[in-house]
Design a protein around this motif. Structure first.
Motif: not given
Length: 301
Positions: A103-110
């Motif tokens: 959803m939205n701008d939830a990042p995966t990097t890190g």
């Protein structure tokens, strides 16, 4: 001037009439009113709603060109933005799922160990479009493997000069030719409101409510997936005032952000302005879980 006898007769008649109305209302069993803070809603006792029958071919409009939204998945992982996922080490399990939804701008990097790195579908609210566009390396450069679905008020998503949000999406599609982007149609947007009213007994606008991205994502997941495993979503009673809870950031990628339960309770109880009814939505999700092969992890329901 009424006599004492006349007043007694009138009072007795009113009492009998009120009693009959209460008994009739109870016997019909059409409406069970429940209370969450100061937001009153109803769980309607009627035949279950088949959300899959609400979908039509023109529900997802291509942001550019004439692409068709034809995604269908047997098993889906719906990854919330909740910080309950931190330390879960569920990333590997999530990435092994056929389709992953974020959803939205939830990042995966890190955060790969806890939330995974694979993104099949990303549901983005109009209010989050600019944040997604500001991080092309995180989101748009990976677009070959991701389908974007954007939602928002029709006036912001129109394909004309007045649709400011649409113009942002359109520019991104021109800059990233591999971007597969769709916009939820105005008709489908109204359906999301209709579903909310049917499931809760409350008109979204009149009850000063905004549907959350979680609501749009859950309904879309039910539409596209045969089964859904939800990661990080708390149950409706998690933020019970009588049960002490540890401060938990609302988003896993914003450790100094607002506390999750504080956000949920304030939004649920607010009467003025427009607010997400997070707890109400989760109560509906709990009902849907019985109908659409939905399960919950970290925490489990």
């Amino acid at each position: 001037m009424k006599t004492t006898t006349e007043r007694c007769v009138i009072a007795t008649a009113i009492f009998i009439l009120t009693t009959l109305l209460i008994l009739y209302s109870s016997s019909t069993g059409n409406d069970i009113t429940r209370y969450k803070g100061s937001f009153v809603y109803s769980i309607l006792n009627r035949a279950p709603l088949n959300l899959k029958k609400w979908v039509t071919e023109d529900d997802y409009l291509p942001a550019i060109g004439n692409k068709t939204m034809n995604l269908h998945c047997g098993q889906c992982a719906l990854i919330t933005s909740s910080s309950h996922l931190l330390g879960s080490k569920m990333g590997s399990e999530i990435d092994q799922t056929e389709c992953t939804i974020r959803m939205n701008d939830a990042p995966t990097t890190g955060y790969e160990k806890d939330v995974g790195r694979k993104t099949t579908l990303r549901i983005v609210a109009h209010s989050s479009v600019a944040r997604v566009m500001r991080k092309p390396q995180e989101f748009l450069n990976k677009s070959q493997e991701t389908i974007f679905v954007f939602w928002g008020p029709p006036q912001k998503m129109q394909k004309n000069q007045r649709g400011k949000t649409y113009r942002l999406i359109h520019r991104a599609c021109l800059a990233f030719s591999n971007l597969s982007a769709f916009i939820i149609s105005p008709k489908r947007m109204q359906q999301f409101d209709d579903i909310f009213q049917r499931e809760t007994g409350r008109n979204r606008k009149k009850s000063h409510s905004w549907l959350s991205t979680g609501w749009f994502t859950m309904v879309t997941a039910i539409d596209l997936c045969d089964s859904v495993q939800v990661y990080g979503m708390v149950p409706p009673n998690h933020c019970n005032r009588n049960v002490p809870h540890t401060r938990t950031p609302y988003h896993y990628y914003e450790p100094k952000g607002p506390d999750e339960c504080t956000t949920f309770l304030r939004s649920e109880q607010a009467k003025k302005g427009n607010h997400h009814r997070f707890i109400t939505e989760k109560d509906v999700f709990a009902q849907w879980a019985k109908l659409y092969n939905i399960s919950f992890s970290h925490p489990s329901w």
